[in-house]
Design a protein around this motif. Structure first.
Motif, PDB file in Angstrom:
ATOM      1  N   LEU A 141       0.820  -1.215   0.000  1.00 27.40           N
ATOM      2  CA  LEU A 141       0.000   0.000   0.000  1.00 27.40           C
ATOM      3  C   LEU A 141       0.852   1.263   0.000  1.00 27.40           C
ATOM      4  CD1 LEU A 141      -2.826  -1.001   2.496  1.00 27.40           C
ATOM      5  CD2 LEU A 141      -3.117  -0.447   0.074  1.00 27.40           C
ATOM      6  N   SER A 142       1.927   1.264   0.789  1.00 29.41           N
ATOM      7  CA  SER A 142       2.801   2.442   0.829  1.00 29.41           C
ATOM      8  C   SER A 142       3.493   2.642  -0.515  1.00 29.41           C
ATOM      9  CB  SER A 142       3.826   2.310   1.953  1.00 29.41           C
ATOM     10  OG  SER A 142       4.649   1.171   1.769  1.00 29.41           O
ATOM     11  N   SER A 143       3.855   1.529  -1.169  1.00 30.18           N
ATOM     12  CA  SER A 143       4.468   1.623  -2.492  1.00 30.18           C
ATOM     13  C   SER A 143       3.474   2.185  -3.512  1.00 30.18           C
ATOM     14  CB  SER A 143       4.948   0.235  -2.935  1.00 30.18           C
ATOM     15  OG  SER A 143       5.460   0.273  -4.244  1.00 30.18           O
ATOM     16  N   LYS A 144       2.237   1.703  -3.437  1.00 26.50           N
ATOM     17  CA  LYS A 144       1.192   2.181  -4.346  1.00 26.50           C
ATOM     18  C   LYS A 144       0.922   3.661  -4.121  1.00 26.50           C
ATOM     19  CE  LYS A 144      -3.745   1.586  -5.343  1.00 26.50           C
ATOM     20  NZ  LYS A 144      -4.998   0.863  -4.953  1.00 26.50           N
ATOM     21  N   TYR A 145       0.843   4.064  -2.856  1.00 24.62           N
ATOM     22  CA  TYR A 145       0.561   5.455  -2.541  1.00 24.62           C
ATOM     23  C   TYR A 145       1.682   6.366  -3.031  1.00 24.62           C
ATOM     24  CZ  TYR A 145      -0.994   9.609  -0.118  1.00 24.62           C
ATOM     25  OH  TYR A 145      -1.428  10.882   0.148  1.00 24.62           O
ATOM     26  N   ALA A 146       2.942   5.942  -2.798  1.00 27.09           N
ATOM     27  CA  ALA A 146       4.081   6.750  -3.227  1.00 27.09           C
ATOM     28  C   ALA A 146       4.082   6.913  -4.745  1.00 27.09           C
ATOM     29  CB  ALA A 146       5.378   6.108  -2.758  1.00 27.09           C
ATOM     30  N   LEU A 147       3.715   5.849  -5.471  1.00 24.11           N
ATOM     31  CA  LEU A 147       3.673   5.907  -6.928  1.00 24.11           C
ATOM     32  C   LEU A 147       2.612   6.883  -7.411  1.00 24.11           C
ATOM     33  CD1 LEU A 147       4.604   4.732  -9.680  1.00 24.11           C
ATOM     34  CD2 LEU A 147       2.828   2.979  -9.404  1.00 24.11           C
ATOM     35  N   LEU A 148       1.414   6.807  -6.832  1.00 24.46           N
ATOM     36  CA  LEU A 148       0.323   7.695  -7.244  1.00 24.46           C
ATOM     37  C   LEU A 148       0.602   9.142  -6.857  1.00 24.46           C
ATOM     38  CD1 LEU A 148      -2.766   5.506  -6.234  1.00 24.46           C
ATOM     39  CD2 LEU A 148      -1.954   5.963  -8.553  1.00 24.46           C
ATOM     40  N   ALA A 149       1.179   9.330  -5.657  1.00 31.13           N
ATOM     41  CA  ALA A 149       1.415  10.687  -5.155  1.00 31.13           C
ATOM     42  C   ALA A 149       2.455  11.435  -5.980  1.00 31.13           C
ATOM     43  CB  ALA A 149       1.842  10.633  -3.697  1.00 31.13           C
ATOM     44  N   ASN A 150       3.341  10.704  -6.653  1.00 32.48           N
ATOM     45  CA  ASN A 150       4.413  11.348  -7.407  1.00 32.48           C
ATOM     46  C   ASN A 150       4.087  11.546  -8.883  1.00 32.48           C
ATOM     47  OD1 ASN A 150       7.074  11.804  -5.759  1.00 32.48           O
ATOM     48  ND2 ASN A 150       6.213   9.901  -4.992  1.00 32.48           N
ATOM     49  N   GLN A 151       2.864  11.257  -9.259  1.00 40.00           N
ATOM     50  CA  GLN A 151       2.470  11.523 -10.642  1.00 40.00           C
ATOM     51  C   GLN A 151       2.328  13.034 -10.848  1.00 40.00           C
ATOM     52  OE1 GLN A 151       2.341   9.138 -13.001  1.00 40.00           O
ATOM     53  NE2 GLN A 151       3.049   7.801 -11.331  1.00 40.00           N
ATOM     54  N   PRO A 152       2.838  13.577 -11.941  1.00 41.24           N
ATOM     55  CA  PRO A 152       2.811  15.033 -12.157  1.00 41.24           C
ATOM     56  C   PRO A 152       1.401  15.607 -12.237  1.00 41.24           C
ATOM     57  CG  PRO A 152       3.488  13.869 -14.151  1.00 41.24           C
ATOM     58  CD  PRO A 152       3.478  12.857 -13.060  1.00 41.24           C
ATOM     59  N   THR A 153       0.494  14.872 -12.841  1.00 45.28           N
ATOM     60  CA  THR A 153      -0.899  15.346 -12.927  1.00 45.28           C
ATOM     61  C   THR A 153      -1.818  14.314 -12.278  1.00 45.28           C
ATOM     62  OG1 THR A 153      -1.148  14.299 -15.111  1.00 45.28           O
ATOM     63  CG2 THR A 153      -0.503  16.636 -15.054  1.00 45.28           C
ATOM     64  N   LYS A 154      -2.838  14.831 -11.610  1.00 46.42           N
ATOM     65  CA  LYS A 154      -3.749  13.931 -10.894  1.00 46.42           C
ATOM     66  C   LYS A 154      -5.187  14.278 -11.287  1.00 46.42           C
ATOM     67  CE  LYS A 154      -0.682  13.563  -6.889  1.00 46.42           C
ATOM     68  NZ  LYS A 154       0.339  14.476  -7.432  1.00 46.42           N
ATOM     69  N   ASP A 155      -5.867  13.338 -11.952  1.00 46.30           N
ATOM     70  CA  ASP A 155      -7.269  13.553 -12.287  1.00 46.30           C
ATOM     71  C   ASP A 155      -8.137  13.087 -11.120  1.00 46.30           C
ATOM     72  OD1 ASP A 155      -7.079  10.823 -12.348  1.00 46.30           O
ATOM     73  OD2 ASP A 155      -7.230  10.657 -14.533  1.00 46.30           O
ATOM     74  N   GLU A 156      -9.413  13.162 -11.262  1.00 44.65           N
ATOM     75  CA  GLU A 156     -10.326  12.818 -10.178  1.00 44.65           C
ATOM     76  C   GLU A 156     -10.219  11.345  -9.785  1.00 44.65           C
ATOM     77  OE1 GLU A 156     -12.160  14.843  -8.365  1.00 44.65           O
ATOM     78  OE2 GLU A 156     -11.204  16.478  -9.499  1.00 44.65           O
ATOM     79  N   GLU A 157     -10.010  10.501 -10.797  1.00 43.69           N
ATOM     80  CA  GLU A 157      -9.891   9.064 -10.525  1.00 43.69           C
ATOM     81  C   GLU A 157      -8.656   8.775  -9.668  1.00 43.69           C
ATOM     82  OE1 GLU A 157      -9.602   4.813 -12.953  1.00 43.69           O
ATOM     83  OE2 GLU A 157      -9.837   6.708 -14.051  1.00 43.69           O
TER      84      GLU A 157
END
Length: 232
Positions: A141-157
């Motif tokens: 979960l921490s790996s998944k969160y770190a990956l998503l959090a570091n994306q340059p753009t974040k849409d609603e999904e």
């Protein structure tokens, strides 16, 4: 299961023995430097292995476990420490204060469980879910969160996925807190028993102190009836 202390004990025994043997071979027996050094290494390795086996056998007997159980738990502890390092590696990639606190709490709780089991390997069976599932989930979960959090753009999904991951991390924190309680369960039962026993003793001693003391019997010749007879 104090591996570091056992390591220090082996070194305290084998280093003087190996070095002393090396000097005896080199100076006393007149052996060359290279073969003497080769024998030094062989003596050290053989002695270290032998002492390690003795230590393991002694620890297994003390704990009342089989050798295979002991080795399995030791292996699980080593794997858990490696997973904990993976968990800690995500600290720098977490941007959310909430997620950072959750990760920090997971880290502290996990360290506590590992420490408890290292001190008393039998407690491993109280917290098997932690070693086989909960710690793996925390790393994933921490790996998944770190990956998503570091994306340059974040849409609603993606924002929704981040929120869901934070909530799942919170739920996992609760489960690992329960693991800690399970690890300490036998200690708490022992403590309650000792406190109850102490209360019984304290109550008994209190009753003895509060009980009225026996009145001193009058000395012979001091009885009032005797005095009356004498007066008459």
């Amino acid at each position: 299961m104090n591996n570091f202390q056992q390591f220090l004990t082996r070194q305290a025994i084998m280093l003087p023995v190996s070095f002393g043997s090396w000097l005896a071979l080199l100076l006393g027996a007149g052996m060359g430097f290279v073969p003497a050094t080769g024998l030094l290494i062989a003596i050290y390795l053989a002695g270290d292995f032998s002492i390690r086996q003795i230590q393991t056998t002694s620890e297994v007997k003390r704990l009342g476990m089989t050798r295979s159980e002991y080795k399995h738990i030791d292996h699980q502890l080593s794997e858990a420490k490696a997973k904990l390092r993976q968990l800690n590696a995500h600290y720098g990639n977490i941007r959310s204060v909430q997620a950072f606190r959750q990760l920090n709490e997971l880290n502290k709780l996990s360290k506590r469980i590992i420490g408890i089991v290292r001190q008393n390997p039998k407690k491993f069976y109280n917290v098997e879910k932690f070693f086989y599932a909960h710690l793996d989930s925390a790393v994933e979960l921490s790996s998944k969160y770190a990956l998503l959090a570091n994306q340059p753009t974040k849409d609603e999904e993606m924002k929704a996925a981040l929120q869901q991951t934070r909530e799942t991390l919170g739920d996992l924190n609760i489960e690992i807190q329960k693991d800690v309680k399970r690890a300490l369960a036998t200690d708490l039962e022992t403590l309650r028993f000792e406190l109850d026993y102490a209360d019984v003793l304290t109550g008994k001693e209190k009753k003895e102190l509060e009980a009225p003391k026996d009145k001193t019997l009058p000395l012979e010749g001091d009885d009032s009836d005797d005095r009356k007879q004498i007066g008459s």
